[in-house]
Enzyme design. Structure first.
Site, PDB file in Angstrom:
ATOM      1  N   VAL A 133      29.456  36.295  43.541  1.00 58.33           N
ATOM      2  CA  VAL A 133      29.751  37.713  43.429  1.00 58.33           C
ATOM      3  C   VAL A 133      28.647  38.392  42.636  1.00 58.33           C
ATOM      4  O   VAL A 133      28.273  37.913  41.561  1.00 58.33           O
ATOM      5  CB  VAL A 133      31.091  37.921  42.689  1.00 58.33           C
ATOM      6  CG1 VAL A 133      31.441  39.405  42.632  1.00 58.33           C
ATOM      7  CG2 VAL A 133      32.206  37.119  43.349  1.00 58.33           C
ATOM      8  N   CYS A 134      28.113  39.486  43.167  1.00 59.93           N
ATOM      9  CA  CYS A 134      27.123  40.233  42.395  1.00 59.93           C
ATOM     10  C   CYS A 134      27.812  41.391  41.691  1.00 59.93           C
ATOM     11  O   CYS A 134      28.036  42.447  42.262  1.00 59.93           O
ATOM     12  CB  CYS A 134      25.992  40.770  43.284  1.00 59.93           C
ATOM     13  SG  CYS A 134      24.647  41.445  42.297  1.00 59.93           S
ATOM     14  N   LEU A 135      28.210  41.115  40.450  1.00 57.62           N
ATOM     15  CA  LEU A 135      28.841  42.158  39.656  1.00 57.62           C
ATOM     16  C   LEU A 135      28.135  42.109  38.301  1.00 57.62           C
ATOM     17  O   LEU A 135      28.117  41.063  37.651  1.00 57.62           O
ATOM     18  CB  LEU A 135      30.347  41.860  39.511  1.00 57.62           C
ATOM     19  CG  LEU A 135      31.161  42.865  38.703  1.00 57.62           C
ATOM     20  CD1 LEU A 135      31.145  44.236  39.362  1.00 57.62           C
ATOM     21  CD2 LEU A 135      32.599  42.376  38.541  1.00 57.62           C
TER      22      LEU A 135
END
Lengths: 205, 469
Positions: A133-135
């Protein structure tokens, strides 16, 4: 060496060692006591909870989740360090889908952010097919003042506002940027269970 | 014969500290030969870690008059250790560090007795740690320090005025190095800040955004992290990456090279790959030696009282990010910065009185018949707490959770049970409570450490069943 020190000679004065004085007399007393106690019942107290566990306890108690998010503890009530959160977006492209995330929290939480993976295969510009996840708050922008609630809201936000500027799934990001209509169709197809390009997505509605 | 000529010269420098009075000695310090003997006889030091710092610490402690030493380390010797972990030789590669280190120091320093422990610090009983007078730490991870700190602090007890009881204080001396930088600190649980009080001193690890790794790599480290974090999962679905497996590391290196070629980025090497993946900063032998010397001296000072101890954090040129903020907070740490010239600084940090690990906790006295539900309501009325809707945990077990609903349901049945029974019939123990407090009309969530004492339960305590958590 005199092994018969009279313990009364070794009077303990409170605070002594704590003012930076010698502790050797104290060690002597303790060594004697230890030898005496050696054969006695030496049941050890168990380990303390890690500081990370304690802080997480607080985070979990004060969770204030949107109705569409639920949290579960697969290892039971005493393992808070591994849990799952399911998110059902109630708006946007992903309305109607259910997405499961696993959280792994380290003993030095919150010094280190939890490790979060998406367990549901999803067609999403910011989540790759392995569940990365790119958070920002999970990596470069994590701060110890943030908490589990912040992360869950951040994840929820990814579904209502997918962002083509931080792509992990390059193709999905390009489609969202260039043709939101097709992106919407692709998302619906993936969530219903089907192929987008070469990739099959199991049903998650 | 040899012994009688060697001994005096070996202790010559030590004798200057132990045999002579001085202005900086502790008030009860009594110089004399007896002190030298007592150090040997009564002071047991545990060295945690037998790596770069640990090797130095063992050697320094053995040469500083300590005779009873033990060392614990879970690692085996690798070729790359040999440049600075001077107790190890090429033929030792593959052997446990603790065992070889103990053996080598015993061979060189006559009379010293070092017991090695090859294993994980978490696998030792609390009893193991309780027998040491002082614990010296030569570690490279926050997790391990945090664990030992929690163990040492768990022995600590306070008197009724919340002053630490001297005989329960387990002093720690912690060293750490990173390249040219290093620190040495003295932790007297209950008096100086414990590791957890000042964990914010450690700068956060640098973590690159995943999307940068996936889309716009600019540095060699980006390429390595791409191979490590993204490509590995793609290719080895489900198989966990093991940083200690050379095959895994080589795979990551090869992928990183391909990635770097694709984007025209120079600089990917195998050692950089190891460095980035394992978060290693090249170790420098001199830094270890300086920090170890400082730690050993502090250990000697704590034990003998021959001088005031470091108060309480020494740094060798380290520049924490919020350096100015630190300065205001501090009174003493030792720092050394070898890169910009030798500069050491001592900062006195202050302890967090509400620290969940080393703080005294709030005393709550109870009858053994009090149920968990009653206990929770008592916390609301307790003058020092006024904690509303508390969730309670004891030694990692959640006795009652007010939220989330799934945990509330799982723990609800405990409410009607006696807390004494839920805590394993121990007459006195720590529990943690998270609840709400109201401060100037504002609700805030709050986690507190409580010391629960059951009246009239002495002697009932059954430690065997209590340990079952």
């Amino acid at each position: 060496m005199d092994h018969n020190l009279n313990p009364t000679e070794l009077v303990l004065r409170p605070q002594r060692a704590l003012d930076g004085e010698d502790m050797i007399r104290l060690f002597k007393v303790k060594e004697k006591q230890r030898e005496l106690a050696e054969n006695a019942n030496g049941g050890a107290p168990v380990k303390k909870q890690s500081a990370g566990e304690l802080r997480l306890h607080k985070d979990i108690c004060e969770l204030n989740l949107p109705k569409s998010c639920t949290i579960t503890f697969p290892n039971g009530k005493d393992d808070l360090m591994n849990f799952e959160v399911s998110i059902r977006p109630d708006d946007g492209y992903y309305l109607g889908g259910t997405f499961l995330f696993s959280f792994q929290v380290s003993p030095i939480y919150p010094h280190e952010a939890p490790k979060v993976k998406c367990k549901t295969k999803v067609y999403h510009p910011n989540i790759d097919l392995e569940g990365n996840v790119c958070l920002n708050i999970l990596r470069e922008d994590w701060k110890p003042v943030l908490n589990i609630n912040t992360i869950i809201y951040g994840l929820y936000h990814l579904f209502t506002e997918p962002n083509y500027e931080d792509p992990l799934n390059h193709d999905a990001a390009a489609v969202l940027r260039d043709n939101p209509k097709i992106f919407e169709t692709n998302v619906r197809r993936a969530m219903a269970g089907g192929y987008v390009g070469q990739n099959f997505f199991p049903r998650c509605m | 014969m040899t012994n009688s000529t060697v001994q005096p010269s070996r202790s010559r420098d030590l004798d200057k500290l132990l045999l002579r009075p001085g202005n900086l000695v502790g008030p009860t310090f009594e110089p004399g030969l007896g002190l030298r003997e007592d150090l040997k006889e009564y002071v047991k030091v545990l060295v945690v870690g037998a790596g770069g710092l640990g090797c130095e610490l063992l050697k320094d402690l053995a040469l500083s008059g300590f005779r009873e030493l033990e060392v614990i380390d879970m690692d085996r010797i690798e070729v790359s250790n040999l440049n600075r972990q001077f107790l190890f030789r090429l033929e030792d590669v593959g052997k446990p560090k603790a065992e070889v280190a103990a053996k080598r120091v015993m061979e060189r320093v006559s009379g010293v007795n070092i017991v090695p422990h090859f294993g994980r610090i978490e696998d030792k009983e609390l009893d193991f740690y309780s027998k040491f007078s002082i614990i010296a730490l030569g570690l490279d991870s926050i997790e391990a320090r945090s664990y030992i700190n929690a163990v040492a602090c768990s022995f600590l007890e306070y008197d009724s005025d919340d002053n630490p009881q001297e005989e329960t204080v387990k002093p720690m001396v912690d060293g750490g190095t990173e390249g040219f930088k290093g620190h040495a600190r003295v932790i007297m649980p209950g008096t100086t800040p414990c590791f957890e009080c000042t964990i914010w001193l450690f700068p956060p690890q640098v973590k690159f955004p995943l999307c940068t790794l996936a889309e716009t790599p600019r540095t060699a480290a980006h390429c390595i992290e791409y191979a490590h974090l993204i490509k590995w999962d793609e290719v080895h679905s489900g198989k966990a990456f093991d940083p200690d497996d050379p095959e895994h590391m080589k795979w990551v290196y090869n992928e990183a090279v391909k990635r770097a070629e694709l984007f025209g980025i120079p600089g990917v090497t195998y050692s950089l790959t190891q460095g980035v993946v394992k978060n290693i900063i090249p170790a420098i032998a001199s830094t270890n030696a300086i920090i170890s010397a400082a730690c050993t001296l502090e250990t000697l000072k704590i034990a003998s009282g021959c001088s005031k101890t470091l108060s309480n954090y020494l740094t060798l040129p380290v520049k924490p990010r919020n350096f100015d903020g630190l300065r205001e907070l501090c009174v003493a740490f030792l720092k050394y910065n070898g890169a910009e010239g030798l500069h050491t600084k001592v900062t006195e940090f202050v302890k967090d009185k509400d620290c969940l690990v080393c703080g005294p906790g709030v005393l709550v006295e109870l009858e053994t018949s009090v149920t968990l539900e009653k206990f929770i309501s008592l916390l609301e009325e307790h003058p020092k707490l006024q904690l509303l809707k508390a969730s309670i945990s004891h030694r990692g077990k959640n006795l009652y959770m007010q939220a989330p609903p799934v945990l509330e349901e799982m723990t609800r049945s405990n409410l009607s049970l006696a807390l004494f029974d839920l805590m394993g019939k121990i007459s006195k123990d720590v529990v943690h409570a998270t609840g709400t407090i109201i401060e100037s009309d504002k609700k805030t969530s709050c986690l507190r450490k409580l010391l629960v004492v059951f009246k009239g339960a002495d002697g009932v305590a059954d430690m065997d069943t209590a340990g079952g958590a």
